[in-house]
Design an enzyme around this catalytic site. Structure first.
Site, PDB file in Angstrom:
ATOM      1  N   LYS A 104      -2.505  -2.285  -3.410  1.00 14.21           N
ATOM      2  CA  LYS A 104      -3.593  -0.775  -2.625  1.00 14.21           C
ATOM      3  C   LYS A 104      -2.677   0.259  -3.009  1.00 14.21           C
ATOM      4  CE  LYS A 104      -6.254  -0.057   1.497  1.00 14.21           C
ATOM      5  NZ  LYS A 104      -6.309  -1.103   2.703  1.00 14.21           N
ATOM      6  N   GLU A 161       0.738  -0.988   0.110  1.00 15.40           N
ATOM      7  CA  GLU A 161       0.048   0.473   0.062  1.00 15.40           C
ATOM      8  C   GLU A 161       0.976   1.197   0.176  1.00 15.40           C
ATOM      9  OE1 GLU A 161      -2.896   0.316   3.199  1.00 15.40           O
ATOM     10  OE2 GLU A 161      -3.766   2.045   2.092  1.00 15.40           O
TER      11      GLU A 161
HETATM   12  P1  13P Z   1      -9.531   4.404   3.852  1.00 15.13           P
HETATM   13  O1  13P Z   1     -10.392   3.570   3.188  1.00 15.13           O
HETATM   14  O2  13P Z   1      -9.453   5.216   4.998  1.00 15.13           O
HETATM   15  O3  13P Z   1      -8.371   5.695   3.393  1.00 15.13           O
HETATM   16  O4  13P Z   1      -8.155   3.365   5.103  1.00 15.13           O
HETATM   17  C1  13P Z   1      -7.882   2.168   4.434  1.00 15.13           C
HETATM   18  C2  13P Z   1      -6.570   1.638   4.472  1.00 15.13           C
HETATM   19  O5  13P Z   1      -5.942   0.452   4.529  1.00 15.13           O
HETATM   20  C3  13P Z   1      -5.547   2.359   5.082  1.00 15.13           C
HETATM   21  O6  13P Z   1      -4.417   2.179   5.355  1.00 15.13           O
END
Ligand code: 13P
Length: 351
Positions: free
Chosen positions: A223, A179
């Site tokens: 992600k 991510e």
């Molecule tokens: P949000 O969808 O609130 O951005 O959170 C996703 C997430 O896993 C942040 O690390």
């Protein structure tokens, strides 16, 4: 390539399914509870997660849930462990493995590095024993054109940490969710064009490092953030502009072998996050994009339910209804089957 991890990664992005991000740290969970007057206790955090994971049809919408360390050790209100509750629903338990973001030494102000690599192989082993099937690590990239960030040094350091984490996960038997979040909330003031350029640099660095450290693309989920203007930019972009920009950057920089892409919501409004995902999927179908594109939202899935629940059992049914609706809307969006009519209930379309 077929392997157990590749099959698990594929299952995580199966048609119509997404991944619920419920891995808020204790501090973040308490911060969300405070304005609603919900007691900031372990029991209430447990009750809240129990509320989320007992939404009707849960397993139809969610292939997995990202948990925080406290939650993966807890039992739900039924007395069954959360891990068992999720497995029984056909949903994988996952675990947040990073330990948060810290200032990147000798970098420019606001540049952060994500920590958590020390002893990570041992932690992976312990979480696999607990039943975890996948993991998450979040890197944050801040844009500030006045100070010239992000620098290549920051992008490289974060990409390297993501790749170290992903390699350790795959070696230890977890599917890594990688991510890299380009922040667009808070004070972010960049235009959509600048966001696009920073996403290009970020993804280039990330896949360079993943490749260098032998991470298997078939056994990972990306992600990413969507390419949107910063919340303080004063710019508005149409749903189609966001979708075009986001898909273009992904098609340029994400290898076709990656098992799937599951977006974060990053502070977007609940319905915006759904509309964007739907439009991205419509464009992806036309472009014959090689990977499934789905949701791994935190705030955009939970916000309505939490606001209704307020910590009161009497509100649980209404909170379930709100969460079910968002889950169904995002499930449809992941198939390109959402519309404003379906959203408002004008057109009844079951999953
Ligand atoms: P949000 O969808 O609130 O951005 O959170 C996703 C997430 O896993 C942040 O690390």
């Amino acid at each position: 390539m077929s392997s157990e991890l590749a099959s698990a990664a594929k299952a995580m992005v199966a048609p119509g399914k997404g991944i619920l991000a419920a891995d808020e740290s204790t501090g973040t969970a308490n911060k969300r509870f405070a304005p609603l007057g919900i007691p900031e206790t372990e029991e209430m955090r447990r009750n809240y997660r129990d509320l989320l994971f007992t939404v009707p049809d849960f397993g139809k919408f969610f292939s997995g849930v990202i948990l925080y360390d406290e939650t993966i050790h807890q039992n739900g209100r039924s007395g069954k462990s959360f891990v068992d509750i999720l497995h029984a629903d056909g949903s994988f338990p996952g675990i947040k493995l990073d330990t948060g973001t810290f200032p990147l030494a000798l970098a420019k102000p606001d540049e952060k590095i994500t920590e958590g690599l020390d002893g990570l192989a041992k932690r992976v082993e312990a979480y696999v024993k607990l039943g975890a099937k996948f993991a998450k690590w979040r890197a944050v990239i801040t844009i500030d054109e006045k100070t010239g960030i992000p620098t290549d040094a920051c992008l490289h350091a974060n990409a390297h940490a993501l790749a170290r984490y992903a390699a350790i996960c795959q070696a230890g038997g977890l599917v890594p969710i990688v991510e890299p979040e380009v922040l667009s909330d808070g004070n972010a003031a960049q235009s959509i064009e600048t966001s696009f350029a920073v996403h290009e640099r970020t993804l280039h660095h990330v896949f360079n490092e993943l490749h260098r450290l032998n991470v298997k693309y078939e056994e990972m989920i990306l992600k990413p953030s969507m390419v949107v203007p910063g919340q303080k930019s004063g710019q508005t972009a149409s749903i189609n502009e966001v979708a075009q920009a986001t898909l273009t950057v992904l098609l340029r920089y994400v290898p076709a072998a990656v098992a799937g892409i599951a977006f974060l919501s990053g502070g977007q409004g609940d319905e915006d996050a759904t509309a964007h995902l739907n439009e991205i999927n419509l464009l992806a179908q036309k472009a014959k994009a090689p990977w499934p594109l789905t949701f791994s939202y935190g705030r955009a899935l939970q916000h309505a339910a939490l606001t209704i629940w307020k910590g009161q059992d009497a509100n649980a049914a209404a909170a379930h209804k709100a969460m079910h609706h968002r889950a169904l809307m995002n499930s449809l969006a992941s198939l390109g089957k959402w519309s404003a009519d379906v959203e408002s209930g004008g057109l009844v379309l079951s999953h």
